[in-house]
Each structure stands twice: as C-alpha cells, then as structure tokens.
Design a protein around this motif. Structure first.
Motif, PDB file in Angstrom:
ATOM      1  N   PHE A 175       0.825  -1.207   0.000  1.00 40.97           N
ATOM      2  CA  PHE A 175       0.000   0.000   0.000  1.00 40.97           C
ATOM      3  C   PHE A 175       0.864   1.263   0.000  1.00 40.97           C
ATOM      4  O   PHE A 175       1.994   1.269   0.477  1.00 40.97           O
ATOM      5  N   LEU A 176       0.309   2.310  -0.550  1.00 41.57           N
ATOM      6  CA  LEU A 176       0.972   3.613  -0.620  1.00 41.57           C
ATOM      7  C   LEU A 176       0.143   4.656   0.126  1.00 41.57           C
ATOM      8  O   LEU A 176      -1.053   4.760  -0.107  1.00 41.57           O
ATOM      9  N   ALA A 193       6.021 -10.625  -7.795  1.00 40.02           N
ATOM     10  CA  ALA A 193       5.836  -9.345  -8.472  1.00 40.02           C
ATOM     11  C   ALA A 193       5.130  -8.393  -7.517  1.00 40.02           C
ATOM     12  O   ALA A 193       4.060  -8.716  -6.981  1.00 40.02           O
ATOM     13  N   ALA A 194       5.747  -7.233  -7.270  1.00 42.44           N
ATOM     14  CA  ALA A 194       5.211  -6.262  -6.323  1.00 42.44           C
ATOM     15  C   ALA A 194       4.204  -5.348  -7.010  1.00 42.44           C
ATOM     16  O   ALA A 194       4.515  -4.709  -8.008  1.00 42.44           O
ATOM     17  N   ILE A 195       2.994  -5.269  -6.451  1.00 45.01           N
ATOM     18  CA  ILE A 195       1.898  -4.499  -7.043  1.00 45.01           C
ATOM     19  C   ILE A 195       1.512  -3.364  -6.100  1.00 45.01           C
ATOM     20  O   ILE A 195       1.043  -3.605  -4.979  1.00 45.01           O
ATOM     21  N   PRO A 196       1.689  -2.089  -6.505  1.00 43.77           N
ATOM     22  CA  PRO A 196       1.320  -0.976  -5.622  1.00 43.77           C
ATOM     23  C   PRO A 196      -0.188  -0.778  -5.563  1.00 43.77           C
ATOM     24  O   PRO A 196      -0.888  -0.920  -6.564  1.00 43.77           O
ATOM     25  N   TYR A 205      -6.195   7.443   4.323  1.00 46.15           N
ATOM     26  CA  TYR A 205      -5.318   6.340   3.910  1.00 46.15           C
ATOM     27  C   TYR A 205      -5.703   5.029   4.609  1.00 46.15           C
ATOM     28  O   TYR A 205      -4.858   4.221   4.968  1.00 46.15           O
ATOM     29  N   HIS A 206      -6.995   4.836   4.765  1.00 44.69           N
ATOM     30  CA  HIS A 206      -7.479   3.664   5.484  1.00 44.69           C
ATOM     31  C   HIS A 206      -7.508   2.448   4.562  1.00 44.69           C
ATOM     32  O   HIS A 206      -7.874   2.556   3.390  1.00 44.69           O
ATOM     33  N   ILE A 207      -7.122   1.295   5.108  1.00 46.95           N
ATOM     34  CA  ILE A 207      -7.193   0.040   4.362  1.00 46.95           C
ATOM     35  C   ILE A 207      -8.532  -0.616   4.675  1.00 46.95           C
ATOM     36  O   ILE A 207      -8.731  -1.184   5.750  1.00 46.95           O
ATOM     37  N   HIS A 208      -9.450  -0.512   3.753  1.00 47.35           N
ATOM     38  CA  HIS A 208     -10.778  -1.088   3.942  1.00 47.35           C
ATOM     39  C   HIS A 208     -10.778  -2.558   3.528  1.00 47.35           C
ATOM     40  O   HIS A 208     -10.038  -2.959   2.621  1.00 47.35           O
ATOM     41  N   PHE A 430       8.042   7.809   0.924  1.00 46.53           N
ATOM     42  CA  PHE A 430       7.054   6.810   1.326  1.00 46.53           C
ATOM     43  C   PHE A 430       6.145   6.409   0.160  1.00 46.53           C
ATOM     44  O   PHE A 430       5.275   5.561   0.323  1.00 46.53           O
ATOM     45  N   ASP A 431       6.375   7.024  -1.000  1.00 48.99           N
ATOM     46  CA  ASP A 431       5.710   6.588  -2.226  1.00 48.99           C
ATOM     47  C   ASP A 431       6.580   5.470  -2.807  1.00 48.99           C
ATOM     48  O   ASP A 431       7.402   5.699  -3.690  1.00 48.99           O
ATOM     49  N   LEU A 432       6.409   4.279  -2.278  1.00 50.99           N
ATOM     50  CA  LEU A 432       7.317   3.169  -2.578  1.00 50.99           C
ATOM     51  C   LEU A 432       7.364   2.892  -4.072  1.00 50.99           C
ATOM     52  O   LEU A 432       6.341   2.850  -4.747  1.00 50.99           O
ATOM     53  N   ASN A 433       8.580   2.665  -4.558  1.00 55.46           N
ATOM     54  CA  ASN A 433       8.789   2.516  -5.993  1.00 55.46           C
ATOM     55  C   ASN A 433       9.805   1.401  -6.239  1.00 55.46           C
ATOM     56  O   ASN A 433      10.924   1.651  -6.664  1.00 55.46           O
TER      57      ASN A 433
END
Length: 479
Positions: A175-176, A193-196, A205-208, A430-433
């Motif tokens: 998650f980003l 394979a990493a999927i953003p 920024y809640h993970i529902h 923190f915008d993982l790339n």
C-alpha cells in the motif's frame, strides 16, 4: 490529482531542464523546483528507471539515510546535540518515562552466549515471545503459539528480507504510502511481483476490507502492510482487521508489520496492543506472518532483536523432503544475516513477562499520547491543517499544501528545516517505488513530510520552535 502540462525533464549530470516526451509526468516543474538545491540533488542522484526516479544505491537506501546525509552537509554530524532530529524513526531510549521499567545497562554474558546462536533464535526467547502473545492476544482460544511458531531475527528489516526470500511465485500487494525500507525488500527478490495499491487521502489512507477483497480477486496471494501504519499514524483495528483476515484465510498470506503495536491510543491508553494474532484461528494453518520486536515499543532499537510469528512449518529450523532441502524463515538466516546476537537474546527474555509488558504499554501510551497532543496543538497554532490526528505510532503525516509555494513540497520544506537545524523526512520517500518502475515526479506524496514525535519532549519543542521560524519567514497562504 490535477496536472498542468509538465513537459520538462532534468539532465541528471547537470541539473539543467531538458525537453523530453514523458510517459507519466505531464506538468512542468515550477521555478521553486528548478531553483531548489535539494530537488536537483534528488534528481541527479541515480539514473534509475527515469533520470530522477531513484537514489544512488551506493550511497543510501532509505529516505532516512538520504536525509541524514543531506543534514551532514549542514553540520549535523559535527554537533548533533544542537539539532532536532525529527526524521529518525526511533523512540526516546532514556529511562525517564514514568512507569516504564529501567533498561539494562550491563549484560551478564553466559558461556553459551559466547557461541553462535541458532539462526531461528534461542528457545527461551522464542518461548517467551509465544507466551506473551498467548497472554495478550490468545486468551480463551484453543490454538496457541509455541516456541516453534517464533523465529528471532536481527531487526525488522532482516525479518522482512527473510520472509521475501522464502515466498513462492506470487503477486504481492503493498500500500501507498508505507514504510520506506519495503522498497529494498520488494526490489531485491524476483520470486514475486510487487503491485502498488494507492490509498486515498480523503479517507485517511485507510485500508478497507473491500480493498483487500479487490486485491485477492485480481490474483494477489501475498499482502504486506504496516499496522499500525507508518507514516500516517493510522491503524486497522477490529472488527475490520478480523474481516480482512477472514478474507485472506485460505486465499492470501498476510504479512503484518506490527512494530508500532504498542503505540495504540484507541483504547484510552489501557495497555492494549494491536495485533493480527487476535484473529488467527489456527496458529499453524492461518497464513499470517507477524513481525515485531524490542525496537519500537520496548525502546531498544540498538539491540536489533525482533521476531516473526507464523505457522511453525514456515518458521522451523530446517525441513527436508527426501534429498531436496526446503528453506524456511528460520534456516535462511544462515546465509542472509547470521541470526540475532546471542547475549542480547538472553537478556531480552525477562523483559517479555506479560504483566511487566502490560504495565510498560500503559506508561508508553500515556507518555506518547501527551507528546502527540502537544505536537498537534503547536502545529495547528502555526496554521497547519491536520485532518487526521494519528491514533497510533509516533508519526504525523503532515500536509504542506497550505504553505507558500517555496516550501509547500516535502523536499523544499526539508531543505528549509535543515537551515534551522531540524530534520524531517520528505513524503516522496514513502511513495514506494520498487526497482524504480514508476516516475515519481508527480507523486501524490510530494506535498507531505513525516514528522516523528519519537524523541524526547525537549527535542520536540526545539524542533517545533525551528519549524515555526521557517513558517514565519514565509507566512501561510490565507484559506
């Protein structure tokens, strides 16, 4: 977010803008960016996938390291006591918090402690970790953790790397925004394979659970997240956390990074900690891997003692199938990190007595909530808009959009703070790339910083005074 026709890139060698046809960046850099020293440094640092899309791996790996290097150019390493380091993700380590037990100042090293320890950790510490989780999260449940469900690792990053090393071929969703060091874990290994998965600022920024259901529906079989969450300071708690685990059960492995589990302000500082262990049905069947340790909630980052909990098959020392050797999380430490320091493991065992930990968490939560409230109050008095007060961790994900253009993005604000001897971390880190697959020029994290209220209150006050000077030099734009 809206863009306005950006068409320029930057020559990584000279820092001079050059025309280029861009694939994903569609607006032009403003004068504040083109004239900014820190922007030029960031873009020139590494060729990456795009000229400005990554950092020089030979110099630094995480945002905190990069920020420390920049602060060193302003004299930070020569006189760190005169600075307010609000960038390092570490809590205060002194024995000054009322109600907290005193940390060891010396360690009695046994004869066994002179020897190599098992790469999965010594059994007494593994038993202590299992007992702590059973007491705090498994009361009344038939399925309980044993020492075989625990692997001891030399820090959280080592734990993440071990897990990555043993994952099968899979799609892994992350998650980003999230913890900067995930970048390395998600870049080094080719077995997944990493999927953003971008999260929305509008809902904090809640993970529902429906977000998790979407990821599983498209084929994701591994989900990685910090919870409580770094850098936003939010938490996914029950009943939503239980619903997420129900969705994952039998479909996806959940990797739950719980290093901030003790910094929980949702239950009035009663010592309750947040953990997916509450909702595991069968400790040897549920695909849940939990990472935590002494680093954050026991305020001992220098000890490098952490642990992974999960099904014992994945964590066992070594498994053989005929003449084929299967590598587990415990055994892969033999070639990845060598295991945690034996003497520190022995010294950690008495710290995990459940009643001691409960009292420790009450004191910790009370103290850090007071610091949070002081920081939020001061920043709001300066004019910052804080939509979501963090309900966990010791971080503020601070939006800079109300500031004048010259300091309204994380990199320029960071540079202005350096001039006042303050370190923060620009949100772009923190915008993982992973593997630099995306262009970060238009990152939605660009106008944020992560502010840590981990340090002692005197350091926080010094840093807030300095940030106020930064803001007063460039008055806030009227709203």
């Amino acid at each position: 977010m809206a863009f306005s026709g950006r068409k320029l890139s930057i020559n990584r060698h000279t820092g001079v803008p050059k025309p280029v046809v861009r694939r994903s960046s569609v607006s032009e850099p403003g004068a504040n960016e083109l004239q900014s020293k820190v922007h030029r440094q960031f873009r020139k640092a590494h060729e990456g996938h795009m000229p400005h899309a990554g950092l020089d791996a030979s110099r630094s790996s995480t945002g905190v390291v990069w920020c420390t290097e920049r602060a060193a150019e302003y004299g930070f390493l020569d006189d760190p006591e005169s600075w307010a380091n609000l960038g390092q993700g570490a809590p205060e380590v002194e024995d000054d918090i009322a109600g907290c037990f005193e940390r060891p100042k010396t360690i009695d090293i046994s004869m066994a402690g002179r020897e190599y320890g098992p790469t999965a950790g010594i059994r007494p510490l593994r038993e202590a970790v299992a007992n702590l989780y059973n007491e705090m999260h498994r009361q009344g449940k038939e399925s309980l953790y044993t020492w075989e469900n625990v692997a001891i690792v030399p820090g959280g990053r080592a734990g993440l790397i071990r897990i990555a090393a043993v994952l099968g071929n899979s799609y892994l969703s992350f998650f980003l925004p999230d913890y900067t060091a995930y970048n390395e874990m998600l870049s080094l290994f080719k077995n997944f394979a990493a999927i953003p998965v971008p999260l929305s600022e509008e809902d904090g920024y809640h993970i529902h659970p429906d977000k998790i259901a979407e990821e599983i529906a498209r084929g994701t079989s591994v989900i990685l997240t910090s919870n409580p969450r770094n850098p936003t300071g939010r938490v996914v708690a029950n009943p939503e956390l239980a619903e997420i685990q129900d969705l994952c059960r039998g479909r996806a492995t959940l990797i739950s990074d719980e290093f901030y589990s003790g910094y929980n302000y949702t239950s009035n500082c009663d010592g309750t900690t947040i953990s997916a262990a509450d909702n595991v049905e069968d400790v040897d069947e549920d695909g849940v891997l939990i990472i935590d340790g002494l680093t954050k909630r026991f305020r001992l980052p220098g000890w490098r003692i952490a642990w992974i909990l999960g099904p014992k098959g994945e964590l066992s020392l070594l498994i053989y199938f005929g003449d084929r050797q299967s590598c587990s999380i415990g055994s892969c430490g033999s070639y990845l990190d060598g295991g945690a320091a034996h003497p520190f493991q022995e010294a950690a065992v008495p710290m995990l007595e459940p009643s001691l930990v409960k009292a420790e968490m009450i004191a910790l939560q009370t103290h850090f909530r007071e610091k949070r409230d002081m920081v939020v109050r001061r920043l709001r008095e300066m004019g910052f808009v804080i939509k979501y007060v963090p309900d966990s961790t010791f971080y503020l994900w601070l939006n800079l959009e109300g500031l004048p253009d010259a300091i309204s993005d994380g990199l320029n604000f960071f540079q202005a703070c350096l001039e006042e001897k303050v370190i923060v971390v620009p949100g772009i880190f923190f915008d993982l790339n992973p593997s630099r697959r995306r262009d970060l020029f238009d990152s939605p994290c660009h106008h944020f910083i992560r502010f840590s209220y981990g340090p002692k209150i005197e350091v926080l006050k010094k840093g807030l005074d300095a940030i106020e000077r930064v803001v007063n030099n460039l008055p806030l734009t009227p709203t």
